[in-house]
Design an enzyme around this catalytic site. Structure first.
Site, PDB file in Angstrom:
ATOM      1  N   ASP A 104     -10.569   3.050  -2.986  1.00  0.00           N
ATOM      2  CA  ASP A 104     -11.222   1.841  -2.463  1.00  0.00           C
ATOM      3  C   ASP A 104     -12.687   1.737  -2.890  1.00  0.00           C
ATOM      4  O   ASP A 104     -13.451   2.699  -2.782  1.00  0.00           O
ATOM      5  CB  ASP A 104     -11.200   1.845  -0.927  1.00  0.00           C
ATOM      6  CG  ASP A 104      -9.787   1.779  -0.381  1.00  0.00           C
ATOM      7  OD1 ASP A 104      -8.829   1.797  -1.179  1.00  0.00           O
ATOM      8  OD2 ASP A 104      -9.655   1.712   0.852  1.00  0.00           O
ATOM      9  N   ASP A 108       0.837  -1.199   0.000  1.00  0.00           N
ATOM     10  CA  ASP A 108       0.000   0.000   0.000  1.00  0.00           C
ATOM     11  C   ASP A 108       0.876   1.256   0.000  1.00  0.00           C
ATOM     12  O   ASP A 108       2.101   1.174   0.081  1.00  0.00           O
ATOM     13  CB  ASP A 108      -0.903  -0.047   1.251  1.00  0.00           C
ATOM     14  CG  ASP A 108      -2.297   0.482   0.978  1.00  0.00           C
ATOM     15  OD1 ASP A 108      -2.448   1.328   0.090  1.00  0.00           O
ATOM     16  OD2 ASP A 108      -3.238   0.066   1.691  1.00  0.00           O
TER      17      ASP A 108
HETATM   18  C1  GLA Z   1      -6.002   1.213   1.764  1.00  0.00           C
HETATM   19  C2  GLA Z   1      -6.209   0.192   0.649  1.00  0.00           C
HETATM   20  C3  GLA Z   1      -7.293  -0.774   1.068  1.00  0.00           C
HETATM   21  C4  GLA Z   1      -6.912  -1.454   2.364  1.00  0.00           C
HETATM   22  C5  GLA Z   1      -6.633  -0.416   3.450  1.00  0.00           C
HETATM   23  C6  GLA Z   1      -6.028  -1.039   4.682  1.00  0.00           C
HETATM   24  O1  GLA Z   1      -7.119   2.035   1.910  1.00  0.00           O
HETATM   25  O2  GLA Z   1      -6.532   0.825  -0.553  1.00  0.00           O
HETATM   26  O3  GLA Z   1      -7.523  -1.722   0.043  1.00  0.00           O
HETATM   27  O4  GLA Z   1      -5.779  -2.253   2.135  1.00  0.00           O
HETATM   28  O5  GLA Z   1      -5.724   0.564   2.986  1.00  0.00           O
HETATM   29  O6  GLA Z   1      -5.745  -0.105   5.666  1.00  0.00           O
END
Ligand code: GLA
Length: 414
Positions: A210, A152
């Site tokens: 997301d 990430d």
């Molecule tokens: C980000 C990613 C998500 C998830 C969260 C975890 O928002 O895009 O898919 O992995 O972090 O904290």
């Protein structure tokens, strides 16, 4: 003047880098879009070894594993900091038997397993991350037996150079780890990773913010960064990811984020943030259809231990999954995109064509599609992969079919 010169040079460099990446091989770690169960949308950081074991059992018993959903992807929240030698450790409360034991359990079910970290000091949810410890952490993940890393980008600088550099650094570390570990790049499309992530060593890259458990935020955005904070629904993500078909292929996939199929607005889950109130089964079926047409990684996130029949039916449609996993590895091209219809065409390895027809309007409509203009000609047979009915097509005539609001029809045409 000086600034202009260095910016120009950087973009020239990037162009060279992108062109170069087309000709590079990147191992053969993801010849098909990866498939499995990912913990984030349903569990958030509330994960533990008992849940993960029972999820792996359910993937096996429900037949999902045998349909290709053969990964368990552990997302954020597993970390317990570092020991006195700076080795990452799992949270001992959540994972009392340790990561190695859990990995062995998942492997014993004939499945693979993924882990999560971040290219900064802390992850998105505030846990220990890997910046400055890439080699050491990659070795730890390899020693535990992990097969995949979602990496990430929270807490990292926004410029492209740093992002490329940090992903390369982890990709190299994984390569040196002594184990084949797939790298999922997760910087949400903000720096157009489809141009550089494969060359940097990733096998897939998130293309948007997301996904939430909803159909649409209500208005169009032009680029991924505009989705942050508004809560991206299935249609928001589709609108961006569908434009990127030229960049997807074997060992390098556009990742439009997880499937929300079967979440039904699960309260308290990350997928319920920002208006994630849940979708209808028609919309969930559309997400499955569209993600498969787009050769997307398929990451289930509902509680597979308690699926209803509708969810099970959507996730276990073998012929739809075959569209996703087709060995040619092409992402469908969106040929029609207007106020009512989105029409997708995906060439398949055996010469067949997958045709997807989505009605984005809020009422049932009858299509009137000139198949010849989509490159489909002659006398054909078309199998509706949801109703399982086969029809004869004379492609001289326009294709007329009733499609419900937010429904996607998928045909395999030969
Ligand atoms: C980000 C990613 C998500 C998830 C969260 C975890 O928002 O895009 O898919 O992995 O972090 O904290």
């Amino acid at each position: 003047m000086k600034k202009l010169t260095s910016t120009t040079l950087f973009f020239l460099g990037l162009l060279f880098y992108a062109m170069n990446s087309m000709s590079q091989t990147n191992g053969n770690l993801a010849p098909r879009p990866p498939m499995g169960f990912m913990t984030w949308n349903y569990f958030g950081v509330n994960i533990n070894e008992q849940d993960i074991k029972t999820l792996a059992d359910a993937m096996f018993e429900s037949g999902l594993r045998d349909l290709g959903f053969n990964y368990i992807f552990i997302d954020d929240g597993w970390q317990g900091g570092r020991d006195n030698k700076n080795n990452m450790i799992a949270d001992p409360q959540k994972f009392p038997s340790g990561m190695k034991a859990l990995v062995d359990y998942v492997h014993s079910k004939g499945m693979k397993i993924g882990i999560y970290s971040d290219a900064a000091q802390l992850t998105c949810a505030g846990y220990t991350a890997s910046l400055g410890f890439e080699e050491q952490d990659a070795k730890t993940f390899a020693k535990w037996g992990f097969d995949y890393l979602k990496y990430d980008y929270c807490g990292a600088p926004s410029d492209w150079q740093t992002a490329i550099h940090r992903y390369e650094k982890m990709a190299n570390a994984l390569r040196n780890s002594g184990r084949d570990i797939v790298l999922g790049v997760c910087e949400w499309g903000d720096r157009q990773p489809w141009l550089w992530a494969k060359k940097a060593g990733g096998q897939l890259w998130r293309t948007t913010a997301d996904v939430r458990d909803k159909w649409y935020s209500g208005s169009k955005v032009n680029k991924p960064s505009e989705l942050h904070g508004r809560g991206a629904g299935i249609l928001d993500i589709l609108n961006l990811n569908a434009e990127l078909s030229a960049y997807a292929g074997i060992n390098g996939w556009n990742d439009p984020d997880m499937l929300v199929v079967g979440l039904y607005g699960k309260k308290g889950a990350p997928s319920s943030d920002l208006g994630g109130k849940g979708c209808t089964d028609t919309e969930y079926q559309s997400q499955m259809s569209l993600w498969c047409l787009m050769a997307a990684p398929l990451m289930i996130t509902c509680d597979v231990r308690n699926m209803n029949d509708a969810t099970k039916g959507i996730l276990t449609n073998k012929e739809i999954i075959a569209i996703d996993q087709d060995p040619l590895g092409k992402q469908a091209v969106r040929i029609i995109n207007d106020d009512v219809w989105q029409v997708f065409v995906k060439p398949l390895a055996n010469g067949d064509t997958a045709l997807g027809i989505l009605n984005i309007s809020n009422k049932e409509q009858t299509s009137n599609i000139n198949l010849n203009s989509l490159g489909i000609t002659g006398l054909k047979k078309a199998k509706d992969l949801w109703s399982k009915k086969t029809i004869k097509l004379d492609t001289k005539n326009n294709f007329k079919v009733k499609v419900a609001s937010h429904e996607t029809k998928v045909y395999r045409i030969n």
